[in-house]
Design a protein around this motif. Structure first.
Motif, PDB file in Angstrom:
ATOM      1  N   GLY A 268      39.507   1.157   6.717  1.00 16.37           N
ATOM      2  CA  GLY A 268      38.389   0.231   6.844  1.00 16.37           C
ATOM      3  C   GLY A 268      38.226  -0.290   8.256  1.00 16.37           C
ATOM      4  N   ARG A 269      39.340  -0.626   8.890  1.00 12.06           N
ATOM      5  CA  ARG A 269      39.276  -1.126  10.272  1.00 12.06           C
ATOM      6  C   ARG A 269      38.777  -0.047  11.223  1.00 12.06           C
ATOM      7  NH1 ARG A 269      44.876  -3.408   9.100  1.00 12.06           N
ATOM      8  NH2 ARG A 269      44.469  -5.488   8.237  1.00 12.06           N
ATOM      9  N   ARG A 272      35.056   0.270  10.851  1.00 11.99           N
ATOM     10  CA  ARG A 272      34.338  -0.812  11.528  1.00 11.99           C
ATOM     11  C   ARG A 272      34.282  -0.563  13.038  1.00 11.99           C
ATOM     12  NH1 ARG A 272      37.265  -5.964  10.588  1.00 11.99           N
ATOM     13  NH2 ARG A 272      36.081  -6.098   8.650  1.00 11.99           N
ATOM     14  N   TRP A 285      27.986  -2.154   9.298  1.00 15.16           N
ATOM     15  CA  TRP A 285      29.422  -1.857   9.302  1.00 15.16           C
ATOM     16  C   TRP A 285      30.269  -3.084   8.983  1.00 15.16           C
ATOM     17  CZ3 TRP A 285      30.185   3.036   8.844  1.00 15.16           C
ATOM     18  CH2 TRP A 285      29.334   3.953   9.468  1.00 15.16           C
ATOM     19  N   THR A 289      32.624  -3.129   5.665  1.00 12.18           N
ATOM     20  CA  THR A 289      34.078  -3.140   5.793  1.00 12.18           C
ATOM     21  C   THR A 289      34.674  -4.467   5.324  1.00 12.18           C
ATOM     22  OG1 THR A 289      33.834  -3.740   8.142  1.00 12.18           O
ATOM     23  CG2 THR A 289      34.145  -1.409   7.617  1.00 12.18           C
ATOM     24  N   ASN A 290      33.927  -5.565   5.458  1.00 10.61           N
ATOM     25  CA  ASN A 290      34.406  -6.831   4.888  1.00 10.61           C
ATOM     26  C   ASN A 290      34.511  -6.727   3.369  1.00 10.61           C
ATOM     27  OD1 ASN A 290      34.688  -8.160   7.302  1.00 10.61           O
ATOM     28  ND2 ASN A 290      32.737  -9.244   7.195  1.00 10.61           N
ATOM     29  N   PHE A 292      34.956  -3.964   1.711  1.00  9.67           N
ATOM     30  CA  PHE A 292      36.065  -3.029   1.472  1.00  9.67           C
ATOM     31  C   PHE A 292      37.408  -3.753   1.557  1.00  9.67           C
ATOM     32  CE2 PHE A 292      38.807   0.525   3.129  1.00  9.67           C
ATOM     33  CZ  PHE A 292      38.740   1.328   2.002  1.00  9.67           C
ATOM     34  N   GLU A 293      37.604  -4.538   2.612  1.00  8.07           N
ATOM     35  CA  GLU A 293      38.868  -5.254   2.793  1.00  8.07           C
ATOM     36  C   GLU A 293      39.055  -6.316   1.711  1.00  8.07           C
ATOM     37  OE1 GLU A 293      39.096  -6.737   6.769  1.00  8.07           O
ATOM     38  OE2 GLU A 293      39.042  -4.741   7.683  1.00  8.07           O
ATOM     39  N   ALA A 335      33.894   0.110  -3.438  1.00  9.57           N
ATOM     40  CA  ALA A 335      33.787  -0.166  -1.997  1.00  9.57           C
ATOM     41  C   ALA A 335      33.981   1.113  -1.197  1.00  9.57           C
ATOM     42  CB  ALA A 335      34.814  -1.228  -1.600  1.00  9.57           C
ATOM     43  N   CYS A 336      34.856   1.997  -1.663  1.00 11.64           N
ATOM     44  CA  CYS A 336      35.054   3.304  -1.011  1.00 11.64           C
ATOM     45  C   CYS A 336      33.768   4.126  -1.069  1.00 11.64           C
ATOM     46  CB  CYS A 336      36.173   4.078  -1.704  1.00 11.64           C
ATOM     47  SG  CYS A 336      37.837   3.724  -1.128  1.00 11.64           S
ATOM     48  N   LEU A 339      31.300   2.832   1.462  1.00  9.58           N
ATOM     49  CA  LEU A 339      31.716   3.192   2.813  1.00  9.58           C
ATOM     50  C   LEU A 339      31.502   4.680   3.068  1.00  9.58           C
ATOM     51  CD1 LEU A 339      32.971   2.165   5.444  1.00  9.58           C
ATOM     52  CD2 LEU A 339      35.239   2.588   4.447  1.00  9.58           C
ATOM     53  N   VAL A 360      38.454   9.098   3.781  1.00 12.47           N
ATOM     54  CA  VAL A 360      38.078   8.210   2.678  1.00 12.47           C
ATOM     55  C   VAL A 360      38.021   8.984   1.363  1.00 12.47           C
ATOM     56  CG1 VAL A 360      36.229   6.743   1.765  1.00 12.47           C
ATOM     57  CG2 VAL A 360      36.882   6.571   4.166  1.00 12.47           C
TER      58      VAL A 360
END
Length: 676
Positions: A268-269, A272, A285, A289-290, A292-293, A335-336, A339, A360
């Motif tokens: 995720g990082r 981003r 993004w 990603t927020n 996702f995390e 979330a995956c 992304l 991913v």
């Protein structure tokens, strides 16, 4: 003369050269300072030569002091052919490449091309280093300073090996930024591929006569774990695996599978950072990603919600409420998907961003496997144990303060290792100082799946009855007693005091380390004899060992990581205290599953698995004491089971033939006599 006869004569001539090299006036004695001719070393060298010539498999145990490194290097080099040398750790790999191998090549007057090869995370990645410098987004001044050091280093080094850069600590935060992994390496698509240190190291290895690797790299090659640059280990005639007692555990890791929350967070990082830098208009993004995390962190909370505490290692079938984890898995998967969709829309805009698509997708596949396992209904076997399937694997979850890892571990890794061995038309030599229990290889042969291999063993040449004393105290509580750790410190202190430190106290658990160290600190204060007390967990393993070596009276209290791979000679270490027989915890998920698996197979788990494993580790710990002919010292074992349990005789018969005493006064006198 027939061709067969000529070949036999040639083989015999080389074999004679091998054994002659170890004679009192042979090439090693003439070239290597301090070399001592030992019959066992020459015998081992001859056995290694025979295995190489036949293309077979030899498993050889050579006690401390046999000189096994020279015993396999000489026949490997004189046999001709291409050789792969693998050892247990990167420090041992460096020693073999930079010290032992050059010494033998020089002694034999052989001019051969050598190469050192490590995993890609050990080499500076020029592309990622340049990106870090250009983006200037490092979080601290320390990181910026370390980056400058790496940049200077990259301009002068020929190898890019981070071990050569002493100015940047091994655990510095900059290293993941300026090195690559299997997931983020661009391989041949990298704009700096032509000058890549990893590519250069692998190219050198392909061309070399002798290649030195470590077991993790060797096993990664067997398990086809490296996708960016295929076939990175060269084809060789001979494989020699030193410190081979580590192979079963390493094979279990590489032939199994794991998924961690850290891997997910890192993906995720990266999405981003790369999305904002390379395709800022391609997606939201930060929002993606927020989300996702947040889903990953919710999964960590869900693990705690079903009762998995920090530090726990729990088999999946033991989690009674595991179905409650399903919503968290679904949220991470969703979330995956979001992304992955954003990455796919931006395919082709940046090579590193494109890598994340497959990354991913692979994470989603692993998540899906675990999600399916959550919904399986366990059934009970005849012993009332839960059992999710008939395959010899165990799924288990380990939880840390902020993360978790989902593991699938094979219970019979030797099966996969044996298949890999069958596919390799070459000689294999596996050697270590600790491969047997009570002189038998049965357990090890089963663990590595090589039951048809030839075996040989040589005892240590040291004079243990004269050089060392085994002290078994008269009265100690049961190892299960709540005050046992305190009693360990109190029983060891008279010897530690008499020896003015110079001691290792080896414990089987980290909890025991803290308790023993606390009581030792109190005893030192009471006797007004403050000694440097080095405790595992207060610094890195390397720093603690350096502090021990630089002191002349330190006491080091450590757990399993200090039981092996440490060579401290002379007076600096002349007392080794072992608190308990190092049986693996029976409730460990792998141990528990292995016991169940062996029992289902009609075998005896204790005699065939738990006891041999404990003995092999015990021999490693004991091996820290006497490292050469001039060493003297006391080994103290505080576990009464070596005297009260029937298997205690098996344990003691597996150790070197120390003189023995149950008298504290005799043990103290032995130490003080040594010092005088």
């Amino acid at each position: 003369m027939t061709l067969v006869a000529a070949a036999l004569r040639s083989d015999n001539t080389v074999r004679a050269q091998v054994t002659a090299a170890f004679s009192a006036n042979g090439s090693l004695a003439r070239s290597v300072p301090g070399f001592i001719s030992r019959p066992s070393q020459a015998e081992m060298a001859a056995a290694v030569f025979d295995a190489i010539e036949s293309g077979g498999t030899l498993i050889a145990e050579a006690g401390t002091g046999t000189g096994k490194t020279f015993a396999y290097l000489v026949p490997a080099l004189l046999s001709g052919g291409k050789v792969l040398l693998s050892t247990g750790t990167k420090p041992l790999q460096d020693q073999l490449f930079r010290k032992d191998l050059p010494a033998v090549l020089d002694a034999l007057r052989i001019n051969a091309a050598t190469a050192l090869l490590k995993g890609r995370a050990n080499y500076v990645c020029l592309h990622r280093m340049g990106r870090a410098e250009a983006e200037g987004l490092l979080p601290s001044r320390e990181d910026v300073g370390h980056l400058r050091s790496v940049i200077r280093f990259s301009a002068s080094t020929t190898t890019g090996d981070r071990a050569e850069l002493a100015d940047v600590p091994e655990n510095a935060a900059i290293w993941p930024v300026v090195t690559s992994t299997r997931d983020n390496c661009l391989g041949a698509e990298c704009p700096r591929f032509g000058e890549c240190f990893v590519y250069k190291a692998r190219r050198d290895a392909q061309a070399a006569d002798i290649v030195v690797v470590n077991h993790h790299l060797f096993m990664a090659d067997l398990a086809f774990r490296d996708d960016a640059i295929r076939d990175f280990l060269p084809t060789v005639n001979t494989v020699i695996l030193d410190e081979a007692h580590q192979l079963p555990a390493i094979a279990a890791d590489f032939f199994g599978a794991s998924l961690s929350l850290a891997q997910l967070l890192e993906a995720g990082r990266d999405a981003r950072a790369l999305g904002l830098a390379r395709a800022p208009d391609g997606a939201s993004w930060i929002t993606l990603t927020n989300q996702f995390e947040r889903a990953i962190r919710d999964m960590r909370l869900a693990l705690g919600g079903v009762g998995l505490a920090v530090g726990s290692r729990t088999p999946l079938e033991r989690i009674e409420r595991r179905s409650e984890l399903q919503p968290a898995f679904d949220d991470v998967d969703a979330a995956c998907v979001d992304l992955a969709r954003a990455l796919e829309v931006n395919r082709g805009r940046d090579a590193e961003l494109d890598l994340l698509i497959a990354r991913v997708a692979e994470l989603r596949r692993e998540l899906s496997k675990w999600s399916k396992e959550l919904n399986k209904s366990p059934h009970r076997d005849d012993d009332g144990n839960t059992d999710t399937d008939d395959s010899p694997t165990v799924r288990w979850i380990s939880v840390s303060a902020h993360g978790a890892q989902f593991n699938q571990t094979p219970l019979a890794p030797g099966e996969a290792l044996a298949r890999a061995r069958e596919a390799q038309p070459q000689a294999w030599v596996l050697t270590s100082a600790t491969l047997t229990a009570a002189g038998r290889f049965d357990h090890y042969l089963n663990e590595v799946g090589l039951e048809e291999a030839s075996t040989a063993r040589w005892d240590s040449p040291f004079d243990f009855p004269q050089q060392a004393l085994l002290y078994l105290p008269q009265s100690m509580p049961s190892p299960y007693d709540a005050s046992f750790a305190q009693n360990v410190a109190e029983a060891a202190w008279p010897l530690v005091r008499a020896n003015n430190g110079r001691a290792f106290i080896l414990c089987t658990t980290l909890r025991a380390v803290d308790r023993v160290a606390d009581r030792l600190r109190q005893l030192m204060a009471l006797d007004d004899q403050p000694l440097p007390l080095l405790i595992q967990g207060t610094s890195t393993r390397r720093a603690l060992l350096e502090a021990f070596r630089s002191s002349d009276n330190a006491v080091l209290v450590g757990s399993i990581s200090f039981w092996e791979g440490i060579d401290i000679r002379g007076d600096a270490l002349s007392l080794v205290v072992i608190d308990k027989l190092p049986f693996a915890p029976p409730d460990d998920p792998i141990v528990e599953a292995k016991i169940r698996y062996l029992r289902k197979s009609g075998r005896n788990p204790f005699n065939e698995y738990q006891l041999p494993e404990a003995i092999m580790l015990m021999k490693q710990g004991v091996g820290r004491l006497i490292r050469d002919e001039t060493d003297r010292g006391v080994l103290m074992i505080l576990d009464v089971r070596v005297l009260t349990k029937p298997y205690g005789k098996v344990v003691l018969s597996s150790l070197p033939p120390f003189s023995r005493t149950r008298s504290e006064a005799e043990a103290v006198e032995f130490l003080t006599r040594r010092r005088s």
